[in-house]
Design a protein around this motif. Structure first.
Motif, PDB file in Angstrom:
ATOM      1  N   THR A 180      39.705  35.336  51.786  1.00 17.86           N
ATOM      2  CA  THR A 180      38.487  36.062  51.420  1.00 17.86           C
ATOM      3  C   THR A 180      37.350  35.088  51.131  1.00 17.86           C
ATOM      4  OG1 THR A 180      37.491  37.597  49.837  1.00 17.86           O
ATOM      5  CG2 THR A 180      39.217  36.169  48.991  1.00 17.86           C
TER       6      THR A 180
ATOM      7  N   GLY B 148      34.819  36.037  49.248  1.00 16.44           N
ATOM      8  CA  GLY B 148      34.197  36.474  48.001  1.00 16.44           C
ATOM      9  C   GLY B 148      34.491  37.934  47.725  1.00 16.44           C
ATOM     10  N   THR B 149      33.816  38.466  46.726  1.00 12.34           N
ATOM     11  CA  THR B 149      34.025  39.843  46.300  1.00 12.34           C
ATOM     12  C   THR B 149      33.320  40.815  47.240  1.00 12.34           C
ATOM     13  OG1 THR B 149      34.112  39.109  43.999  1.00 12.34           O
ATOM     14  CG2 THR B 149      33.759  41.460  44.387  1.00 12.34           C
TER      15      THR B 149
ATOM     16  N   SER C 247      35.915  30.628  46.969  1.00 12.32           N
ATOM     17  CA  SER C 247      36.822  31.755  47.187  1.00 12.32           C
ATOM     18  C   SER C 247      37.884  31.404  48.224  1.00 12.32           C
ATOM     19  CB  SER C 247      36.037  32.992  47.651  1.00 12.32           C
ATOM     20  OG  SER C 247      35.194  33.472  46.623  1.00 12.32           O
TER      21      SER C 247
ATOM     22  N   LYS D 294      29.881  29.713  46.822  1.00 12.57           N
ATOM     23  CA  LYS D 294      30.815  30.667  46.239  1.00 12.57           C
ATOM     24  C   LYS D 294      31.887  31.062  47.243  1.00 12.57           C
ATOM     25  CE  LYS D 294      27.539  32.679  42.938  1.00 12.57           C
ATOM     26  NZ  LYS D 294      26.790  33.899  42.532  1.00 12.57           N
TER      27      LYS D 294
ATOM     28  N   ARG E 212      40.484  29.076  46.581  1.00 12.97           N
ATOM     29  CA  ARG E 212      41.367  29.845  45.693  1.00 12.97           C
ATOM     30  C   ARG E 212      42.299  30.755  46.496  1.00 12.97           C
ATOM     31  NH1 ARG E 212      39.910  29.653  40.318  1.00 12.97           N
ATOM     32  NH2 ARG E 212      37.864  28.740  39.860  1.00 12.97           N
ATOM     33  N   SER E 213      41.749  31.386  47.509  1.00 16.13           N
ATOM     34  CA  SER E 213      42.542  32.296  48.334  1.00 16.13           C
ATOM     35  C   SER E 213      43.659  31.548  49.059  1.00 16.13           C
ATOM     36  CB  SER E 213      41.638  33.010  49.341  1.00 16.13           C
ATOM     37  OG  SER E 213      42.356  33.933  50.119  1.00 16.13           O
TER      38      SER E 213
END
Length: 308
Positions: free
Chosen positions: A209, A211-212, A271, A267, A274-275
């Protein structure tokens, strides 16, 4: 002019396409709002032929439709799934609502194209490519005055519109106080269907991903073992500016993000890191390999982003 939208900002964002839809109904389609309308419903053979083209969508959406219906059934809402031509493919409806939904042709095989039905949930959602909420009296035709619709477009693995998911109520504005909550549930369901379609298209690839998710689409990318991008959802394409031709070149994901100067790219890069770590179960070497970078480079990025 169409009726004014709700004072709720969340609902107002999803009625923004209402005015342009009404303008199309009046100017482009020349539809009389006072004229009654009955949807064309395909025969069994026609429906089977055309719905077969949406087999991937039906498989991806069926379970999510059931889950969504279990959440909204008590609100008097039915769940409708349509294809990109606004033909209803499937529905989940309480048995007490079957007769009236049949009279209104909210059924499999019914065609709700905006050009003939006027402003409506699935027809306008696929036309506008964005969520829409229609309360009491906000459909173009007067005969739908008591129909409330929440609809979101659905996107395939290449970012194209493949259909729409609709929550419909036959009791006017009874759900309007809950409209922001209902719309958020619907958006989440739509994004889950999109993700299922995306994963089915990229079996064996790493799905990361950027991001959100903030709209109808989640910013997901698929990458191969060399860290090259092999696919991207509609939101990811919009964020990075990717086209089919660019993705066909197999760009390196982190190289693309590092080249971006906007904060959103930073950002997104965080992400992705982290993903990748989550996908590898915390195995730094495996995460680095999936991203096509060295372990030392990944450790440097982890330090920069405060990832432990």
């Amino acid at each position: 002019m169409p009726p004014s939208s709700s004072s709720s900002s969340a609902v107002a964002r999803h009625t923004s396409g209402l005015e342009t839809s009404w303008q199309r109904c009046a100017s482009a389609y020349n539809l009389d709002p006072a004229q009654g309308w009955v949807a064309d419903v395909l025969s069994g053979a026609e429906f089977r032929y055309l719905s077969a083209r949406s087999g991937l969508l039906l498989r991806a959406a069926t379970g999510e439709m059931r889950r969504l219906f279990s959440l909204v059934q008590g609100l008097g809402l039915m769940v409708l799934l349509a294809d990109a031509n606004a033909m209803i493919l499937a529905r989940a409806v309480d048995s007490t609502h079957v007769p009236v939904s049949r009279r209104m042709h909210l059924q499999k095989g019914a065609i709700w194209d905006e050009a003939v039905a006027g402003t409506n949930g699935v027809g306008t959602a696929v036309r506008e490519c964005r969520p829409i909420f229609l309360g009491q009296g906000e459909h173009w035709r007067y005969c739908f005055s008591l129909l409330a619709s929440y609809a979101v477009p659905l996107f395939d693995a290449q970012g194209g519109v493949v259909g729409a998911l609709n929550l419909a109520a036959l009791n006017g504005n009874s759900t309007r106080p809950l409209a922001p909550l209902v719309m958020e549930m619907l958006l989440q369901s739509g994004r889950r269907i999109e993700e299922a379609l995306f994963r089915d298209c990229h079996v064996g690839q790493s799905i990361l991903t950027l991001g959100t998710a903030e709209g109808c689409s989640s910013p997901l990318v698929s990458i191969n073992g060399c860290g090259e991008v092999t696919g991207a959802t509609r939101a990811a394409r919009a964020l990075i500016g990717w086209t089919d031709d660019k993705i066909a070149e197999r760009p390196k994901l982190l190289h693309e993000l590092e080249a971006g100067e906007a904060m959103s790219f930073q950002k997104a890069e965080e992400s992705v890191v982290r993903s990748a770590l989550v996908a590898s179960g915390g195995d730094v070497m495996a995460a680095a390999r999936s991203l096509g970078i060295s372990r030392a480079t990944l450790y440097r990025k982890m330090r920069a982003f405060g990832v432990t």
